[in-house]
Write an enzyme that holds these catalytic residues in place. Sequence first.
Site, PDB file in Angstrom:
ATOM      1  CG  ASP A 120      -2.014  -1.266   1.227  1.00 56.99           C
ATOM      2  OD1 ASP A 120      -2.092  -1.676   0.081  1.00 56.99           O
ATOM      3  OD2 ASP A 120      -1.884  -1.752   2.325  1.00 56.99           O
ATOM      4  CD  GLU A 121       4.788  -0.354   0.082  1.00 56.74           C
ATOM      5  OE1 GLU A 121       4.126  -0.698  -0.944  1.00 56.74           O
ATOM      6  OE2 GLU A 121       5.426  -1.090   0.866  1.00 56.74           O
TER       7      GLU A 121
ATOM      8  CE  LYS B  57       3.507  -2.879  -4.048  1.00 52.55           C
ATOM      9  NZ  LYS B  57       2.800  -2.361  -3.022  1.00 52.55           N
TER      10      LYS B  57
ATOM     11  CE  LYS C 251       1.832   9.740  -8.952  1.00 54.77           C
ATOM     12  NZ  LYS C 251       1.391  11.070  -8.360  1.00 54.77           N
TER      13      LYS C 251
ATOM     14  N   GLY D 172      -3.599  -4.812  -4.366  1.00 53.99           N
ATOM     15  CA  GLY D 172      -4.987  -3.506  -4.488  1.00 53.99           C
ATOM     16  C   GLY D 172      -4.165  -2.526  -5.302  1.00 53.99           C
ATOM     17  CG  HIS D 173      -1.243  -2.558  -7.850  1.00 51.36           C
ATOM     18  ND1 HIS D 173      -0.292  -3.076  -8.793  1.00 51.36           N
ATOM     19  CD2 HIS D 173      -0.897  -2.753  -6.694  1.00 51.36           C
ATOM     20  CE1 HIS D 173       0.641  -3.714  -8.012  1.00 51.36           C
ATOM     21  NE2 HIS D 173       0.255  -3.394  -6.724  1.00 51.36           N
ATOM     22  CB  THR D 174      -5.838   2.854  -6.740  1.00 48.82           C
ATOM     23  OG1 THR D 174      -6.117   1.853  -5.710  1.00 48.82           O
ATOM     24  CG2 THR D 174      -6.535   3.917  -7.215  1.00 48.82           C
TER      25      THR D 174
ATOM     26  CD  GLN E 269       1.038  -9.051  -2.180  1.00 47.25           C
ATOM     27  OE1 GLN E 269       1.770  -9.521  -2.753  1.00 47.25           O
ATOM     28  NE2 GLN E 269      -0.031  -8.800  -2.436  1.00 47.25           N
TER      29      GLN E 269
ATOM     30  CB  THR F 117     -10.037  -6.333   3.204  1.00 50.75           C
ATOM     31  OG1 THR F 117      -9.034  -5.342   3.498  1.00 50.75           O
ATOM     32  CG2 THR F 117      -9.321  -7.743   2.773  1.00 50.75           C
TER      33      THR F 117
ATOM     34  CB  ILE G 132       5.595  13.635   0.540  1.00 44.91           C
ATOM     35  CG1 ILE G 132       6.216  14.173   1.580  1.00 44.91           C
ATOM     36  CG2 ILE G 132       5.378  14.456  -0.704  1.00 44.91           C
ATOM     37  CD1 ILE G 132       7.648  14.204   1.336  1.00 44.91           C
TER      38      ILE G 132
ATOM     39  CB  SER H 163       3.985  10.602  -5.683  1.00 47.23           C
ATOM     40  OG  SER H 163       2.581  10.387  -5.886  1.00 47.23           O
TER      41      SER H 163
HETATM   42  P1  IMP Z   1      -2.499 -12.762   2.462  1.00 43.27           P
HETATM   43  O1  IMP Z   1      -1.861 -12.373   1.301  1.00 43.27           O
HETATM   44  O2  IMP Z   1      -4.016 -12.766   2.132  1.00 43.27           O
HETATM   45  O3  IMP Z   1      -2.297 -14.271   2.821  1.00 43.27           O
HETATM   46  O4  IMP Z   1      -2.409 -11.909   3.786  1.00 43.27           O
HETATM   47  C1  IMP Z   1      -1.365 -12.110   4.576  1.00 43.27           C
HETATM   48  C2  IMP Z   1      -0.903 -10.779   5.296  1.00 43.27           C
HETATM   49  O5  IMP Z   1      -0.514  -9.759   4.249  1.00 43.27           O
HETATM   50  C3  IMP Z   1      -2.322  -9.875   5.891  1.00 43.27           C
HETATM   51  O6  IMP Z   1      -1.782  -9.487   6.702  1.00 43.27           O
HETATM   52  C4  IMP Z   1      -2.631  -9.172   4.463  1.00 43.27           C
HETATM   53  O7  IMP Z   1      -3.315  -7.872   5.152  1.00 43.27           O
HETATM   54  C5  IMP Z   1      -1.537  -8.598   4.066  1.00 43.27           C
HETATM   55  N1  IMP Z   1      -1.542  -8.145   2.634  1.00 43.27           N
HETATM   56  C6  IMP Z   1      -1.337  -9.122   1.576  1.00 43.27           C
HETATM   57  N2  IMP Z   1      -1.471  -8.496   0.449  1.00 43.27           N
HETATM   58  C7  IMP Z   1      -1.415  -7.029   0.739  1.00 43.27           C
HETATM   59  C8  IMP Z   1      -1.353  -5.695  -0.134  1.00 43.27           C
HETATM   60  O8  IMP Z   1      -1.333  -5.964  -1.251  1.00 43.27           O
HETATM   61  N3  IMP Z   1      -1.225  -4.712   0.943  1.00 43.27           N
HETATM   62  C9  IMP Z   1      -1.302  -4.674   2.058  1.00 43.27           C
HETATM   63  N4  IMP Z   1      -1.235  -5.819   2.797  1.00 43.27           N
HETATM   64  C10 IMP Z   1      -1.360  -7.151   2.116  1.00 43.27           C
END
Ligand code: IMP
Length: 432
Positions: free
Chosen positions: A13-14, A16, A18, A40-42, A223, A300, A331, A418
Amino acid sequence: MPGRIVLGTQFGDEGKGKITDYCAESASMIVRFQGGNNAGHTVKIGEEVYKFHLLPSGVLRPEKLAVIGNGLVVDPIVLLQEVNDLKERGFKVDNLRISDRAQVIMPYHKIIDGLEEQAKGKMAAGTTMRGIGPCYTDKVARWGIRIVDLIDEEVLKAKLTSIVPMKQKIIQAFGGTEHLDAEAIWSEYAGYGRQIRDYVLDASVLINAALKSDEEVLFEGAQGTHLCIDFGIYPFGTSSNCTAGAALTGAGVGPGKIQKVVGVTKAYTSRVGTGPFPTELDDEVGEGMREKGGEFGTTTGRPRRCGWLDLVMVGHSARINALTSLAVTKIDVLGGMDKIKVCTEYEYDGGIIRDFPANMRILSQCKPIYKEFDGWDDKTDEGWTEAAQMGYDLLPEDMKTYLNFMEQELEVPVGIVSVGPARAQTIIKGQF
Ligand code: IMP
């Protein structure tokens, strides 16, 4: 021309999506190399917002190939949903390619994900419940179904005949009540196989041919380093390697093909899920970051935990990934704060820790040691767009001090800054 990796240096969620989209401009191919639809990429283009969980964000550029590498776990239901959504929005999606060696997330993986999380108690990672962990488990245990099996109905049937009774026993052992019907799963998934078969190929042949022809290939991480199965906050992270090394194994290229590794770093820290988080702010400052930064999980919708930038954490990522540049995101969210803190080391048991600990008990007892900076004025969305157009030199002096400090501490130059989600809110400071 370089192979360039873009990856996250924190807990995912940094921003990436964009940065990847920005770097995709000069690439001929964008390759995802790990993870699945837990990501989750926006990407915001003009007024249009696109959210992806599985497709490489390069799919929005029809003139470039978007590749799902062998390192992914692919839920064909989500894949087809994302493809169809894009088709409804006017994209042909004929630039998508899928590695025949990627793994397939099956219905029992999703069931077992939930059952395992329940059974794990304090060891639960708070997964996205997408079946990611159980699918990677099957890959390593050699129970996996690969894309190449999904498109071969006979092989799929034979594998499911062996696998499904075993999975049924596992579900029962965990106290689950779901009933698996091998024949029904086969018929449903063989159907998905028929729908995706035209996208499937040996992706490493394609990627290496592009690199050999001197084309730029962008490897898009999902991730973040601190969710990596080896280097993250084990066992609270995800089940794939999220580091630069994973781009090689997850796409099928050798190390000599990679020239650049861009570490996407949010100007503060956020985390969805459980586990220790030394700079977490359980107060109105953290709440302010969450609200202003829109820190709610793309996958989620869960509220993200927020806190100050942690350079012990990012330093760990700089080392493991051999970062060649930083892309500092969001920032603008820190605008309007009187003081801004950055953690430079931890205090633990009367001593100082500078390297991110592997021991989660120690990590949970680490106290961050902060360096404090003066904040800068906030701007409106348009104000940040104007600031971006004026370039790096005219950014607020206190913001530049903050960025310079990051560079010095991490020994990695900042390439991109950014200041908002739009492409126009991107400032190039140096090479990236
Ligand atoms: P899993 O990848 O669904 O098995 O989740 C394992 C852990 O990684 C959990 O704490 C998720 O919230 C976290 N996680 C997985 N994918 C992401 C992502 O793209 N962004 C942020 N956290 C993630």
